[in-house]
Design a protein around this motif. Structure first.
Motif, short mmCIF file in Angstrom:
data_model
loop_
_atom_site.label_atom_id
_atom_site.label_comp_id
_atom_site.label_asym_id
_atom_site.label_seq_id
_atom_site.Cartn_x
_atom_site.Cartn_y
_atom_site.Cartn_z
N VAL A 81 0.83 -1.20 0.00
CA VAL A 81 0.00 0.00 0.00
C VAL A 81 0.87 1.26 0.00
O VAL A 81 0.69 2.16 -0.84
CB VAL A 81 -0.96 0.00 1.20
CG1 VAL A 81 -1.72 1.33 1.27
CG2 VAL A 81 -1.94 -1.16 1.11
N TRP A 82 1.81 1.34 0.93
CA TRP A 82 2.65 2.53 1.01
C TRP A 82 3.59 2.64 -0.19
O TRP A 82 3.91 3.75 -0.64
CB TRP A 82 3.44 2.55 2.31
CG TRP A 82 2.61 2.92 3.50
CD1 TRP A 82 2.19 2.10 4.52
CD2 TRP A 82 2.05 4.21 3.77
NE1 TRP A 82 1.43 2.78 5.41
CE2 TRP A 82 1.32 4.10 4.98
CE3 TRP A 82 2.08 5.44 3.12
CZ2 TRP A 82 0.64 5.17 5.55
CZ3 TRP A 82 1.41 6.51 3.69
CH2 TRP A 82 0.70 6.37 4.87
N SER A 84 2.79 1.71 -3.19
CA SER A 84 1.93 2.23 -4.26
C SER A 84 1.74 3.74 -4.13
O SER A 84 1.78 4.46 -5.12
CB SER A 84 0.58 1.52 -4.23
OG SER A 84 0.73 0.13 -4.42
N VAL A 85 1.55 4.20 -2.89
CA VAL A 85 1.41 5.64 -2.66
C VAL A 85 2.69 6.37 -3.04
O VAL A 85 2.67 7.43 -3.68
CB VAL A 85 1.05 5.92 -1.19
CG1 VAL A 85 1.09 7.41 -0.89
CG2 VAL A 85 -0.32 5.34 -0.86
N LEU A 88 3.12 6.22 -7.00
CA LEU A 88 2.08 6.74 -7.89
C LEU A 88 2.54 7.97 -8.66
O LEU A 88 2.35 8.05 -9.89
CB LEU A 88 0.81 7.04 -7.10
CG LEU A 88 -0.36 7.61 -7.91
CD1 LEU A 88 -0.76 6.65 -9.02
CD2 LEU A 88 -1.54 7.93 -7.00
#
Length: 368
Positions: A81-82, A84-85, A88
């Protein structure tokens, strides 16, 4: 044991020189010429220092990978998740960079060689870059070795010929500036030229030794590329003057179109310049596509490579084709300055922090 590395020193030099050739000749001169009334070499020197700082930050981050790839190392440190952040903006930057490069080259072909050919057809050149990117990094590296030798010789010859009919008084002031470029968004819009190391950092594994070697090769490539970058900026000014150069969409291309000497075998130097630049552009688009595809694959390991690159091709081709005008493209470049500054300076600091935290946690876990 041999240290893993994405590129050898010569390969890094070749790729970074090709990156400068692909990015410096079209949009950059217009942005820089319109950004200041002072000496042009001063903002170039400022960006050179910024590029060296950015690449040094990246090299410090890459030195902590211990033979891993950047995306996979950060994913194992902070989770999907992190990661991907964090990545991005990198993905958006790479997509935007591909759109700009593809549309810019298609526009220049339309203006100089094929005025009746649709942009949609010319944008199809992305297909060859996509095929090269899908084939892997080694075909890109082998092509870079060949393209670098060919394109560099032709570019050097064109620059030397270009200096044969200039008026040096038009380049004044040579040593005066009031720092006006620091308040002009077009100065920051030109940041795309100085981001070659950020792209190569996404490809292949790195160790402390290979990261240091890559940074040294990048610094050498940057120094070698400076005369070419300065030539792209100064040749139009020394030919047309400041006021006219500021009104030109592609100042250097227009400069090539004005050169005539009876001893030159080829009548159309603009066509030669556009043809040589195709070598730069096709390979650098392949490199960007490969970096983008490799990043997406790490974040989505179950996705098939063919579908990833097909999807990226469709997105980039459609966006580059449906942009309404060249001015809109320039506007997009200016609006996305923040993303590029994030990639250059903030991202390597965040990535380094993530790797340091993971290493410390690992060390404490082993001690306990």
């Amino acid at each position: 044991m041999k240290n893993p590395s994405a590129f050898t020193g010569y390969e890094m030099l070749a790729i970074q020189m090709l990156f400068s050739g692909a990015a410096a000749g079209f949009i950059y001169p217009s942005f820089l010429i319109r950004s200041t009334e002072g000496a042009y070499w001063i903002p170039i020197a400022v960006w050179t220092a910024g590029a060296l700082l950015s690449s040094w930050l990246y090299s410090r981050m890459l030195a902590r990978l211990e033979g891993r790839k950047l995306v996979s190392a950060i994913r194992s440190s902070v989770g999907l998740v992190w990661t991907s952040v964090l990545f991005l903006p990198v993905i958006l930057f790479l997509i935007g960079a591909l759109i700009v490069m593809l549309r810019a080259y298609s526009e220049i072909i339309t203006m100089t060689m094929l005025p009746t050919t649709p942009i949609s057809f010319l944008n199809g050149m992305l297909l060859s870059s996509a095929a090269l990117a899908l084939a892997g990094i080694m075909p890109i590296i082998r092509a870079a070795r060949v393209f670098f030798l060919m394109a560099s010789l032709f570019t050097l010859a064109l620059l030397i010929i270009g200096f044969s009919d200039v008026n040096w008084t038009l380049g004044t002031p040579w040593f005066r500036t009031n720092g006006d470029f620091l308040l002009d968004n077009r100065f920051y819009a030109g940041s795309f030229l100085w981001m070659g190391f950020a792209i190569t950092s996404l490809i292949g594994p790195y160790t402390m030794q290979s990261a240091r070697g890559a940074w040294r090769s990048y610094a050498l490539a940057l120094i070698c590329a400076l005369p070419m970058i300065a030539g792209y900026v100064y040749l139009p000014v020394l030919t047309f003057g400041r006021d006219l150069s500021q009104r030109l969409t592609f100042p250097f291309v227009t400069k090539m179109d004005t050169i005539y000497h009876y001893w030159i075998i080829f009548d159309n130097l603009t066509a030669i310049f556009v043809s040589v630049t195709m070598l730069y552009v096709l390979l650098i688009m392949a490199l960007k596509l490969h970096a983008l595809g490799d990043t997406v694959k790490t974040l989505m390991p179950k996705a098939k490579n063919g579908f990833i690159y097909l999807g990226l091709f469709i997105v980039v081709y459609a966006a580059a084709t449906f942009l309404p005008s060249w001015r809109e493209l320039e506007h997009v470049i200016i609006l996305t300055v923040g993303i590029r500054l994030y990639i250059m300076f903030i991202f390597p600091l965040l990535g380094m922090a993530a790797l340091i935290v993971a290493q410390r946690r690992g060390g404490k876990g082993r001690e306990s």
